[in-house]
Scaffold this motif. Structure first.
Motif, mmCIF file in Angstrom:
data_model
loop_
_atom_site.group_PDB
_atom_site.id
_atom_site.type_symbol
_atom_site.label_atom_id
_atom_site.label_comp_id
_atom_site.label_asym_id
_atom_site.label_seq_id
_atom_site.Cartn_x
_atom_site.Cartn_y
_atom_site.Cartn_z
ATOM 1 N N THR A 17 0.820 -1.210 0.000
ATOM 2 C CA THR A 17 0.000 0.000 0.000
ATOM 3 C C THR A 17 0.853 1.259 0.000
ATOM 4 N N LEU A 18 1.879 1.290 0.850
ATOM 5 C CA LEU A 18 2.730 2.479 0.928
ATOM 6 C C LEU A 18 3.495 2.703 -0.378
ATOM 7 N N TYR A 19 3.939 1.628 -1.017
ATOM 8 C CA TYR A 19 4.580 1.777 -2.325
ATOM 9 C C TYR A 19 3.591 2.318 -3.349
ATOM 10 N N ALA A 20 2.365 1.804 -3.328
ATOM 11 C CA ALA A 20 1.342 2.265 -4.278
ATOM 12 C C ALA A 20 1.041 3.747 -4.097
ATOM 13 N N LEU A 21 1.191 4.228 -2.866
ATOM 14 C CA LEU A 21 0.924 5.635 -2.560
ATOM 15 C C LEU A 21 2.176 6.508 -2.689
ATOM 16 N N ILE A 102 -6.742 0.858 3.526
ATOM 17 C CA ILE A 102 -5.931 1.681 2.627
ATOM 18 C C ILE A 102 -6.145 3.161 2.928
ATOM 19 N N ARG A 103 -7.405 3.526 3.136
ATOM 20 C CA ARG A 103 -7.715 4.934 3.434
ATOM 21 C C ARG A 103 -7.116 5.355 4.783
ATOM 22 N N ARG A 104 -7.226 4.486 5.778
ATOM 23 C CA ARG A 104 -6.698 4.819 7.112
ATOM 24 C C ARG A 104 -5.175 4.914 7.101
ATOM 25 N N LEU A 105 -4.529 3.984 6.410
ATOM 26 C CA LEU A 105 -3.069 4.015 6.340
ATOM 27 C C LEU A 105 -2.601 5.277 5.623
ATOM 28 N N GLY A 106 -3.287 5.634 4.559
ATOM 29 C CA GLY A 106 -2.946 6.863 3.853
ATOM 30 C C GLY A 106 -3.085 8.086 4.740
ATOM 31 N N ALA A 107 -4.175 8.133 5.508
ATOM 32 C CA ALA A 107 -4.389 9.259 6.419
ATOM 33 C C ALA A 107 -3.293 9.311 7.483
ATOM 34 N N LEU A 108 -2.875 8.127 7.940
ATOM 35 C CA LEU A 108 -1.859 8.043 8.990
ATOM 36 C C LEU A 108 -0.530 8.653 8.545
ATOM 37 N N VAL A 109 -0.231 8.519 7.256
ATOM 38 C CA VAL A 109 1.046 9.052 6.758
ATOM 39 C C VAL A 109 0.872 10.384 6.030
ATOM 40 N N GLY A 110 -0.306 10.980 6.144
ATOM 41 C CA GLY A 110 -0.499 12.334 5.623
ATOM 42 C C GLY A 110 -0.861 12.444 4.162
ATOM 43 N N VAL A 111 -1.326 11.332 3.546
ATOM 44 C CA VAL A 111 -1.755 11.393 2.136
ATOM 45 C C VAL A 111 -3.180 10.847 2.013
#
Length: 265
Positions: A17-21, A102-111
């Motif tokens: 997920t982090l790579y995709a983002l 995916i949405r929560r992880l993105g929010a956690l890292v500021g994206v």
């Protein structure tokens, strides 16, 4: 850059997920079972397995967050917490849960906005697969086997993806059980009774052997075995509750079901 800067991913789905983002620079350590993306395996140190981790190696990386999954990693999480590491253990089990993850992880890292757009795209792609599946002449009955000794049936997101791809899981009641030990079959008799037309195998960490499945006592009477409809879906594509299952995993199912539909149209 906001949010955690030094992340250890204890399972594969946060890495993918982090790579995709585009946030891979935050990752300082990954699971040794990571195969997606291939780039991660080449450039990130491997510091954990499913049920164990190199805690001292993790601490040397000075992480400000470790991300893992489920009860399987409770002991690793507890040890890291005792050693002063912040830990997030996700516990999602459904397709909607993966999208929300995916949405929560993105929010956690500021994206958050980027992650939401990515999840929305995955959701649209699933709808396209479902729309295509709706044109099948008939939905195949599908038995998904997560392990062979003992027999373990598929988890919830797998059953839901089977449905999206055009099939019907023959053990829908067991798919709702979150723990693998709750999805163990006493023997294969109930599989035979439910007469699946397709068997999908994804034995976590080892190659699926369709000839062994077909040779089980009484299984030759099942339509799937009689018609040679036994297929492997590689575990990294379907047993990780992350992007892989919602992309390559479900597409492989859809391909198998569409081919079955052409034979039974």
């Amino acid at each position: 850059m906001t949010g955690p800067q030094r992340i250890v991913c204890l399972t594969e789905e946060p890495t993918e997920t982090l790579y995709a983002l585009g946030q891979q620079d935050r990752i300082v350590g990954i699971s040794g079972f990571t195969v997606r993306p291939a780039q991660a395996r080449k450039e990130k140190p491997k510091v954990s397995a499913f049920t164990s981790a190199k805690v001292e190696e993790i601490l040397k990386l000075k992480p400000d967050l470790a991300i893992g999954f489920s009860d399987i990693q409770a002991d690793i999480a507890a040890e890291l917490i005792r050693r002063g590491v912040e830990v997030w253990i996700s516990n999602h089990r459904s397709v909607d849960g993966i999208l929300d993850y995916i949405r929560r992880l993105g929010a956690l890292v500021g994206v958050a906005q980027q992650a939401s757009a990515y999840a929305d795209g995955l959701q649209r792609d699933l709808q396209v697969i479902a729309d295509t599946a709706a044109k099948l002449p008939r939905r195949p009955r599908v038995y998904f086997e997560e392990w062979d000794e003992p027999l373990i049936t598929g988890i919830r997101w797998v059953a839901e993806l089977i449905q999206i791809a055009g099939g019907d899981d023959v053990f829908p009641e067991l798919s709702r059980e979150p723990l693998a030990k709750q999805r163990i079959l006493a023997n294969g008799d109930e599989v035979v009774r439910r007469a699946p037309e397709i068997i999908l195998g994804s034995w976590c960490g080892k190659k699926f052997r369709p000839e062994r499945v077909a040779a089980r006592p009484g299984w030759d009477t099942m339509p799937a075995v009689r018609d040679g409809q036994l297929f492997e879906i590689k575990s990294p594509l379907i047993l990780q509750p992350g992007p892989a299952a919602l992309t390559d995993g479900v597409r492989e199912m859809a391909r198998i079901f569409q081919e079955w539909g052409r034979l039974h149209g």
